[in-house]
Design an enzyme around this catalytic site. Structure first.
Site, mmCIF file in Angstrom:
data_model
loop_
_atom_site.group_PDB
_atom_site.id
_atom_site.type_symbol
_atom_site.label_atom_id
_atom_site.label_comp_id
_atom_site.label_asym_id
_atom_site.label_seq_id
_atom_site.Cartn_x
_atom_site.Cartn_y
_atom_site.Cartn_z
ATOM 1 N N LYS A 36 34.399 41.603 36.379
ATOM 2 C CA LYS A 36 35.129 40.914 35.306
ATOM 3 C C LYS A 36 34.133 40.369 34.289
ATOM 4 O O LYS A 36 33.195 39.657 34.642
ATOM 5 C CB LYS A 36 35.965 39.751 35.844
ATOM 6 C CG LYS A 36 36.683 38.985 34.730
ATOM 7 C CD LYS A 36 37.699 38.004 35.278
ATOM 8 C CE LYS A 36 37.158 36.613 35.481
ATOM 9 N NZ LYS A 36 37.047 35.801 34.262
ATOM 10 N N ASP A 48 38.261 40.278 30.284
ATOM 11 C CA ASP A 48 39.148 39.105 30.309
ATOM 12 C C ASP A 48 39.082 38.367 28.968
ATOM 13 O O ASP A 48 38.443 37.331 28.850
ATOM 14 C CB ASP A 48 38.686 38.209 31.472
ATOM 15 C CG ASP A 48 39.556 36.987 31.683
ATOM 16 O OD1 ASP A 48 40.674 36.942 31.147
ATOM 17 O OD2 ASP A 48 39.107 36.069 32.400
ATOM 18 N N LYS A 77 42.030 37.740 27.035
ATOM 19 C CA LYS A 77 43.297 36.994 26.861
ATOM 20 C C LYS A 77 43.795 37.010 25.414
ATOM 21 O O LYS A 77 43.906 35.963 24.762
ATOM 22 C CB LYS A 77 43.135 35.547 27.314
ATOM 23 C CG LYS A 77 42.676 35.385 28.765
ATOM 24 C CD LYS A 77 42.681 33.919 29.161
ATOM 25 C CE LYS A 77 42.259 33.683 30.588
ATOM 26 N NZ LYS A 77 40.833 33.916 30.868
ATOM 27 N N ASP A 120 48.035 37.084 19.523
ATOM 28 C CA ASP A 120 48.083 37.104 18.053
ATOM 29 C C ASP A 120 49.361 37.824 17.654
ATOM 30 O O ASP A 120 50.205 38.122 18.511
ATOM 31 C CB ASP A 120 46.822 37.812 17.508
ATOM 32 C CG ASP A 120 46.421 37.305 16.124
ATOM 33 O OD1 ASP A 120 47.318 37.126 15.271
ATOM 34 O OD2 ASP A 120 45.222 37.084 15.892
ATOM 35 N N PRO A 157 51.863 40.874 16.825
ATOM 36 C CA PRO A 157 51.885 42.171 17.495
ATOM 37 C C PRO A 157 50.986 43.228 16.853
ATOM 38 O O PRO A 157 50.249 43.937 17.557
ATOM 39 C CB PRO A 157 53.362 42.575 17.421
ATOM 40 C CG PRO A 157 54.096 41.265 17.431
ATOM 41 C CD PRO A 157 53.230 40.328 16.632
ATOM 42 N N THR A 216 45.904 27.690 34.385
ATOM 43 C CA THR A 216 45.920 26.687 35.457
ATOM 44 C C THR A 216 45.340 25.358 34.983
ATOM 45 O O THR A 216 45.487 24.341 35.642
ATOM 46 C CB THR A 216 45.136 27.172 36.689
ATOM 47 O OG1 THR A 216 43.927 27.766 36.240
ATOM 48 C CG2 THR A 216 45.930 28.142 37.509
ATOM 49 N N ARG A 243 31.561 32.617 41.913
ATOM 50 C CA ARG A 243 30.404 31.963 42.531
ATOM 51 C C ARG A 243 30.170 32.246 44.007
ATOM 52 O O ARG A 243 29.002 32.359 44.409
ATOM 53 C CB ARG A 243 30.473 30.454 42.258
ATOM 54 C CG ARG A 243 30.179 30.131 40.795
ATOM 55 C CD ARG A 243 30.713 28.796 40.372
ATOM 56 N NE ARG A 243 32.166 28.785 40.344
ATOM 57 C CZ ARG A 243 32.898 27.721 40.016
ATOM 58 N NH1 ARG A 243 32.305 26.586 39.711
ATOM 59 N NH2 ARG A 243 34.213 27.791 40.008
HETATM 60 O O1 C5P Z 1 33.401 31.188 40.552
HETATM 61 P P1 C5P Z 1 34.870 31.340 40.807
HETATM 62 O O2 C5P Z 1 35.180 32.189 42.022
HETATM 63 O O3 C5P Z 1 35.619 30.034 40.809
HETATM 64 O O4 C5P Z 1 35.371 32.184 39.545
HETATM 65 C C1 C5P Z 1 36.722 32.491 39.334
HETATM 66 C C2 C5P Z 1 36.886 33.246 38.063
HETATM 67 O O5 C5P Z 1 38.277 33.368 37.785
HETATM 68 C C3 C5P Z 1 36.268 32.586 36.824
HETATM 69 O O6 C5P Z 1 35.833 33.628 35.936
HETATM 70 C C4 C5P Z 1 37.418 31.806 36.241
HETATM 71 O O7 C5P Z 1 37.293 31.606 34.859
HETATM 72 C C5 C5P Z 1 38.594 32.732 36.556
HETATM 73 N N1 C5P Z 1 39.905 32.088 36.614
HETATM 74 C C6 C5P Z 1 40.185 31.032 37.472
HETATM 75 N N2 C5P Z 1 41.432 30.470 37.487
HETATM 76 C C7 C5P Z 1 42.386 30.966 36.687
HETATM 77 C C8 C5P Z 1 42.143 32.038 35.839
HETATM 78 C C9 C5P Z 1 40.859 32.575 35.824
HETATM 79 O O8 C5P Z 1 39.316 30.593 38.219
HETATM 80 N N3 C5P Z 1 43.588 30.450 36.760
#
Ligand code: C5P
Length: 234
Positions: free
Chosen positions: A34, A61, A63, A66, A68, A121, A213
């Site tokens: 990603k 990613d 997102k 804007d 259509p 979120t 991570r």
């Molecule tokens: O490091 P970690 O496992 O927390 O990374 C999760 C990834 O998913 C990050 O790139 C974060 O921006 C993305 N993400 C998230 N929660 C969401 C949408 C995307 O953690 N609701």
């Protein structure tokens, strides 16, 4: 489309991401990657070509949200870049999502997977009521946006693993759920609040897990990736 682990490569330069991905030396072990806004805006489309050239699939990613016509034209550019998955905000409405599909679809009928973000979120239910003037509950809103995405012809949504079951129940088993917030049972949670292990995400029916991570910051990232695949894909 099979279950897979997507590695969130949240690095801020090409050098760092290439160094990280070079650890995956085997030709048949090239993780789905990603790429987020930070890396894409820093390095431009060349970063996609570089990582694709290393043999990885790419979820870009960005997102999009804007009018259509603009989204349609932007999606045509991403489709030509040969990304494997990309996304839009469902808040852009069904006409915008339909335009996105149109822009993404190549002359031969193929296109990258297109998924939608429902509510971020980071948006609390109260903020959604007050700032966005949406009176419904978060759950109703998320499910309604997921249904809009399905009706517009999209392939799935990003959601918490905890919502994956409900999304499948509402939109069908083949509608994809892409779920971040994954941690190993013995790992650090960090800033994620509602987490699941890869095995639990599998159990609940996630189609793709997005893991950052726990893999990128691991002492042995290849071993951590393998553990994730083993638990989730099995
Ligand atoms: O490091 P970690 O496992 O927390 O990374 C999760 C990834 O998913 C990050 O790139 C974060 O921006 C993305 N993400 C998230 N929660 C969401 C949408 C995307 O953690 N609701």
């Amino acid at each position: 489309m099979g279950r897979d682990v997507i590695v969130a490569c949240d690095f801020n330069s090409k050098e760092e991401v290439v160094k990280f991905l070079s650890k995956f030396e085997h030709e048949n072990e090239k993780p789905f990657v990603k790429i987020g806004m930070e890396l894409f805006y820093a390095e431009g489309p060349e970063i996609v070509r570089t990582i694709k050239g290393m043999g990885h699939k790419i979820f870009l990613d960005l997102k999009l949200h804007d009018i259509p016509n603009t989204v349609k034209k932007a999606m045509a550019v991403l489709s030509n870049l040969d990304v494997d998955m990309c996304n839009v905000h469902a808040a852009g409405t069904k006409p915008m999502m339909e335009a996105a599909i149109e822009g993404l679809t190549r002359a031969d009928g193929t296109r990258p997977i297109l998924i939608a973000v429902t509510q971020l979120t980071s948006t609390a239910e109260e903020t959604m009521h007050e700032d966005l003037l949406i009176p419904n509950s978060m759950e109703e809103t998320v499910m309604h946006y997921a249904k809009n995405a399905k009706d517009a012809g999209l392939d799935g949504v990003v959601c918490s693993p905890l919502e994956a079951g409900a999304v499948h129940a509402k939109c069908g088993a083949s509608f994809l759920t892409i779920t971040p917030g994954v941690r190993f049972a013995d790992g650090e949670v960090g800033d994620q609040k509602r987490v699941m292990t890869p095995a639990q995400a599998k159990e609940i029916g996630s189609d793709y897990i997005v893991v950052g991570r726990p893999i990128t910051q691991a002492a042995d990232p290849v071993a951590a990736y393998r553990r994730c695949v083993e638990e989730f894909v099995g």
